[in-house]
Design a protein around this motif. Structure first.
Motif, PDB file in Angstrom:
ATOM      1  N   ASN A 181      58.266 141.952 -39.927  1.00  0.00           N
ATOM      2  CA  ASN A 181      57.986 140.590 -40.388  1.00  0.00           C
ATOM      3  C   ASN A 181      56.560 140.434 -40.900  1.00  0.00           C
ATOM      4  O   ASN A 181      56.167 139.334 -41.306  1.00  0.00           O
ATOM      5  CB  ASN A 181      58.221 139.592 -39.243  1.00  0.00           C
ATOM      6  CG  ASN A 181      59.684 139.570 -38.809  1.00  0.00           C
ATOM      7  OD1 ASN A 181      60.577 139.583 -39.645  1.00  0.00           O
ATOM      8  ND2 ASN A 181      59.914 139.533 -37.495  1.00  0.00           N
ATOM      9  N   ASP A 182      55.801 141.530 -40.853  1.00  0.00           N
ATOM     10  CA  ASP A 182      54.404 141.486 -41.303  1.00  0.00           C
ATOM     11  C   ASP A 182      54.217 142.510 -42.416  1.00  0.00           C
ATOM     12  O   ASP A 182      54.163 143.721 -42.167  1.00  0.00           O
ATOM     13  CB  ASP A 182      53.474 141.788 -40.129  1.00  0.00           C
ATOM     14  CG  ASP A 182      52.003 141.675 -40.510  1.00  0.00           C
ATOM     15  OD1 ASP A 182      51.715 141.330 -41.681  1.00  0.00           O
ATOM     16  OD2 ASP A 182      51.155 141.956 -39.651  1.00  0.00           O
ATOM     17  N   ALA A 183      54.134 142.030 -43.656  1.00  0.00           N
ATOM     18  CA  ALA A 183      54.026 142.925 -44.809  1.00  0.00           C
ATOM     19  C   ALA A 183      52.737 143.725 -44.797  1.00  0.00           C
ATOM     20  O   ALA A 183      52.620 144.717 -45.536  1.00  0.00           O
ATOM     21  CB  ALA A 183      54.127 142.123 -46.101  1.00  0.00           C
ATOM     22  N   ALA A 184      51.774 143.352 -43.960  1.00  0.00           N
ATOM     23  CA  ALA A 184      50.522 144.096 -43.890  1.00  0.00           C
ATOM     24  C   ALA A 184      50.694 145.419 -43.171  1.00  0.00           C
ATOM     25  O   ALA A 184      49.812 146.289 -43.235  1.00  0.00           O
ATOM     26  CB  ALA A 184      49.450 143.254 -43.202  1.00  0.00           C
ATOM     27  N   THR A 185      51.828 145.600 -42.458  1.00  0.00           N
ATOM     28  CA  THR A 185      52.028 146.833 -41.692  1.00  0.00           C
ATOM     29  C   THR A 185      52.853 147.874 -42.454  1.00  0.00           C
ATOM     30  O   THR A 185      53.174 148.928 -41.912  1.00  0.00           O
ATOM     31  CB  THR A 185      52.736 146.526 -40.362  1.00  0.00           C
ATOM     32  OG1 THR A 185      54.032 145.978 -40.616  1.00  0.00           O
ATOM     33  CG2 THR A 185      51.912 145.544 -39.530  1.00  0.00           C
ATOM     34  N   TYR A 186      53.233 147.575 -43.673  1.00  0.00           N
ATOM     35  CA  TYR A 186      53.918 148.555 -44.520  1.00  0.00           C
ATOM     36  C   TYR A 186      53.544 148.288 -45.976  1.00  0.00           C
ATOM     37  O   TYR A 186      52.992 147.230 -46.312  1.00  0.00           O
ATOM     38  CB  TYR A 186      55.435 148.508 -44.320  1.00  0.00           C
ATOM     39  CG  TYR A 186      56.071 147.158 -44.585  1.00  0.00           C
ATOM     40  CD1 TYR A 186      56.489 146.807 -45.874  1.00  0.00           C
ATOM     41  CD2 TYR A 186      56.258 146.235 -43.547  1.00  0.00           C
ATOM     42  CE1 TYR A 186      57.080 145.572 -46.113  1.00  0.00           C
ATOM     43  CE2 TYR A 186      56.839 145.003 -43.794  1.00  0.00           C
ATOM     44  CZ  TYR A 186      57.253 144.672 -45.073  1.00  0.00           C
ATOM     45  OH  TYR A 186      57.811 143.451 -45.307  1.00  0.00           O
ATOM     46  N   ASN A 187      53.801 149.234 -46.812  1.00  0.00           N
ATOM     47  CA  ASN A 187      53.387 149.123 -48.209  1.00  0.00           C
ATOM     48  C   ASN A 187      54.483 148.566 -49.127  1.00  0.00           C
ATOM     49  O   ASN A 187      54.213 147.697 -49.964  1.00  0.00           O
ATOM     50  CB  ASN A 187      52.952 150.493 -48.745  1.00  0.00           C
ATOM     51  CG  ASN A 187      51.773 151.052 -47.989  1.00  0.00           C
ATOM     52  OD1 ASN A 187      51.944 151.741 -46.990  1.00  0.00           O
ATOM     53  ND2 ASN A 187      50.559 150.742 -48.453  1.00  0.00           N
ATOM     54  N   ASN A 188      55.683 149.071 -48.975  1.00  0.00           N
ATOM     55  CA  ASN A 188      56.776 148.666 -49.865  1.00  0.00           C
ATOM     56  C   ASN A 188      58.094 148.613 -49.103  1.00  0.00           C
ATOM     57  O   ASN A 188      58.232 149.232 -48.037  1.00  0.00           O
ATOM     58  CB  ASN A 188      56.928 149.648 -51.032  1.00  0.00           C
ATOM     59  CG  ASN A 188      55.633 149.865 -51.790  1.00  0.00           C
ATOM     60  OD1 ASN A 188      54.995 150.912 -51.656  1.00  0.00           O
ATOM     61  ND2 ASN A 188      55.225 148.878 -52.576  1.00  0.00           N
ATOM     62  N   ALA A 189      59.051 147.882 -49.656  1.00  0.00           N
ATOM     63  CA  ALA A 189      60.379 147.796 -49.048  1.00  0.00           C
ATOM     64  C   ALA A 189      61.416 147.627 -50.159  1.00  0.00           C
ATOM     65  O   ALA A 189      61.128 147.085 -51.228  1.00  0.00           O
ATOM     66  CB  ALA A 189      60.454 146.630 -48.071  1.00  0.00           C
ATOM     67  N   THR A 190      62.612 148.094 -49.895  1.00  0.00           N
ATOM     68  CA  THR A 190      63.738 147.921 -50.827  1.00  0.00           C
ATOM     69  C   THR A 190      65.022 147.882 -50.012  1.00  0.00           C
ATOM     70  O   THR A 190      65.068 148.410 -48.891  1.00  0.00           O
ATOM     71  CB  THR A 190      63.796 149.053 -51.872  1.00  0.00           C
ATOM     72  OG1 THR A 190      64.788 148.741 -52.853  1.00  0.00           O
ATOM     73  CG2 THR A 190      64.123 150.394 -51.236  1.00  0.00           C
ATOM     74  N   SER A 191      66.049 147.243 -50.555  1.00  0.00           N
ATOM     75  CA  SER A 191      67.284 147.040 -49.808  1.00  0.00           C
ATOM     76  C   SER A 191      68.497 147.551 -50.575  1.00  0.00           C
ATOM     77  O   SER A 191      68.480 147.678 -51.802  1.00  0.00           O
ATOM     78  CB  SER A 191      67.481 145.545 -49.498  1.00  0.00           C
ATOM     79  OG  SER A 191      66.437 145.054 -48.692  1.00  0.00           O
ATOM     80  N   VAL A 192      69.568 147.824 -49.814  1.00  0.00           N
ATOM     81  CA  VAL A 192      70.838 148.265 -50.372  1.00  0.00           C
ATOM     82  C   VAL A 192      71.938 147.859 -49.403  1.00  0.00           C
ATOM     83  O   VAL A 192      71.693 147.725 -48.194  1.00  0.00           O
ATOM     84  CB  VAL A 192      70.851 149.793 -50.608  1.00  0.00           C
ATOM     85  CG1 VAL A 192      70.760 150.550 -49.304  1.00  0.00           C
ATOM     86  CG2 VAL A 192      72.083 150.218 -51.394  1.00  0.00           C
TER      87      VAL A 192
END
Length: 421
Positions: A181-192
């Motif tokens: 829930n915190d975008a500061a703890t990861y760089n990128n995301a994608t869904s499928v």
């Protein structure tokens, strides 16, 4: 003197007009082939060859030959209309089980799902099994599917993407903790979306966290819950990707990554089944100095679907399309050709039957060997040249008149002889 020549000429001209009239009548009949009257002269000759005369005794109709030239192809709005561009005949089965042959591709689906002509003749071809594999062999009436397609669980996935090499590590490599829930703890995301055995959708999200130079942690959630956790319930990476110095294909993981998705609850509140053993291919990933982007993400599962449409390919394969976007072969049309097509016997109703003169049919699929290709949504027009037939009609009429004049002249000569005193 003899009336034989004139009478034979009248008879031949009358039959010629019959042939021409039949051609004209079928100028708009799809798949119809024109015919031609062919004549031969007659001489009176003794069996021994003696006593022959150089004066003929008239003409007779030697044959009415069919002209199997290609007709023009016109497009229609019906996908079940078929035209053969090249050689070959559709094989159709009559209600009594007889196999006939036709060039008329006006087909429709009857209440039992069979492709048939307006006259109730069923189109022959090869069926397909439940997986869409064509079963060649003895042709049989093609019956199209009416039921939907069963779901299929996801077993394979691949991701093609670029991870931006210019970004820094999100957290120190020694503390690869993540908060989804915190975008500061990861760089990128994608869904499928993937599917379980019931065809229920499961939303997967991939999170990419840069751990150090050329190293990325990959986390996965299913319906919002982490796939991998430790004993304390904290999320753990599914795998760690390591790239070479040039940012090309990753050196790790080596080969496919196994992804086991646990049972969970999807966005609709349905309890989804576990999906074990998904083989994830990350070999299409790169790490270049460009913005993060996914260029391809594919998985092989799908939800159940209902039949939504049919289409026919050039090679005769009937493709069934379903509401879930899937498609698979439902059968393949067989064509037949003959060594002597003019030996076929016309039966009417746009059908021919094989004879001893035509020889046995040589069967195959469209575009195979010397068989023509199919064109869906099109029909082959009659090959009758209406202009030429009208000119032939005028010529035949003149010939008929000339032969009648011969008889009239013979009658006048006979009358003159009778009147001699």
């Amino acid at each position: 003197m003899s009336f034989q020549q004139g009478l034979s000429g009248l008879n031949a001209s009358s039959k010629n007009l019959d042939v021409i009239g039949n051609n004209v009548a079928n100028a708009s009949t799809y798949g119809a082939k024109s015919s031609r009257a062919e004549f031969a002269d007659m001489y009176a000759t003794a069996m021994t060859g003696g006593g022959s005369s150089n004066i003929g005794i008239g003409v007779n109709l030697a044959a009415v030959t069919q002209q199997f030239t290609q007709g023009n192809i016109t497009t229609t709005a019906n996908s079940l209309d078929l035209a053969i561009n090249g050689q070959g005949f559709f094989e159709v089965q009559s209600p009594d089980g007889q196999t006939l042959y036709s060039r008329n591709g006006q087909f429709q689906v009857n209440k039992e799902g069979y492709l048939q002509t307006n006259g109730g003749m069923k189109l022959l071809g090869y069926p397909a099994d439940g997986q869409g594999t064509i079963q060649p062999g003895q042709a049989r009436p093609l019956q199209l599917p009416t039921a939907g397609i069963d779901p299929s669980s996801t077993t394979e996935m691949n991701i093609e993407m670029n991870l931006d090499s210019r970004v820094g590590a999100t957290l120190p490599a020694t503390t690869p903790m993540i908060n989804f829930n915190d975008a500061a703890t990861y760089n990128n995301a994608t869904s499928v979306t993937v599917f379980d055995d019931k065809g229920q959708d499961v939303a997967l999200t991939y999170y990419f966290q840069k751990a150090s130079t050329d190293t990325w942690n990959v986390y996965v959630t299913a319906n919002g819950s982490p796939v991998n956790v430790d004993g304390a319930g904290d999320p753990q990476p599914l795998t760690t990707m390591t790239f070479p110095a040039n940012g090309g294909t990753p050196t790790a993981p080596a080969g496919l990554v196994t992804l086991d998705i646990p049972a969970s609850t999807n966005a609709s509140g349905a309890q989804t089944l576990a999906i074990p053993g998904i083989q994830l291919d990350l070999s299409g990933a790169t790490q270049y100095g460009a913005t993060f982007g996914v260029t391809d993400m594919a998985q092989n599962g799908y939800a159940p679907g209902q039949l939504s449409g049919l289409s026919i390919e050039k090679n005769g394969i009937v493709m069934a399309t379903y509401s879930n976007g899937q498609s698979k072969p439902a059968g393949q049309i067989e064509l037949a050709t003959f060594r002597n097509t003019q030996g076929l016997k016309p039966l009417g109703g746009n059908n021919w039957a094989r004879t001893f003169e035509s020889g046995d049919p040589i069967v195959g699929t469209p575009s195979q060997g010397n068989l023509g290709a199919l064109q869906s949504g099109a029909l082959e027009e009659s090959n009758v040249d209406l202009t030429a037939e009208l000119v032939n009609m005028i010529t035949a009429q003149r010939i008929y008149q000339a032969n009648s004049q011969t008889i009239k002249t013979q009658d006048q000569v006979m009358q003159t002889l009778v009147n001699l005193r």
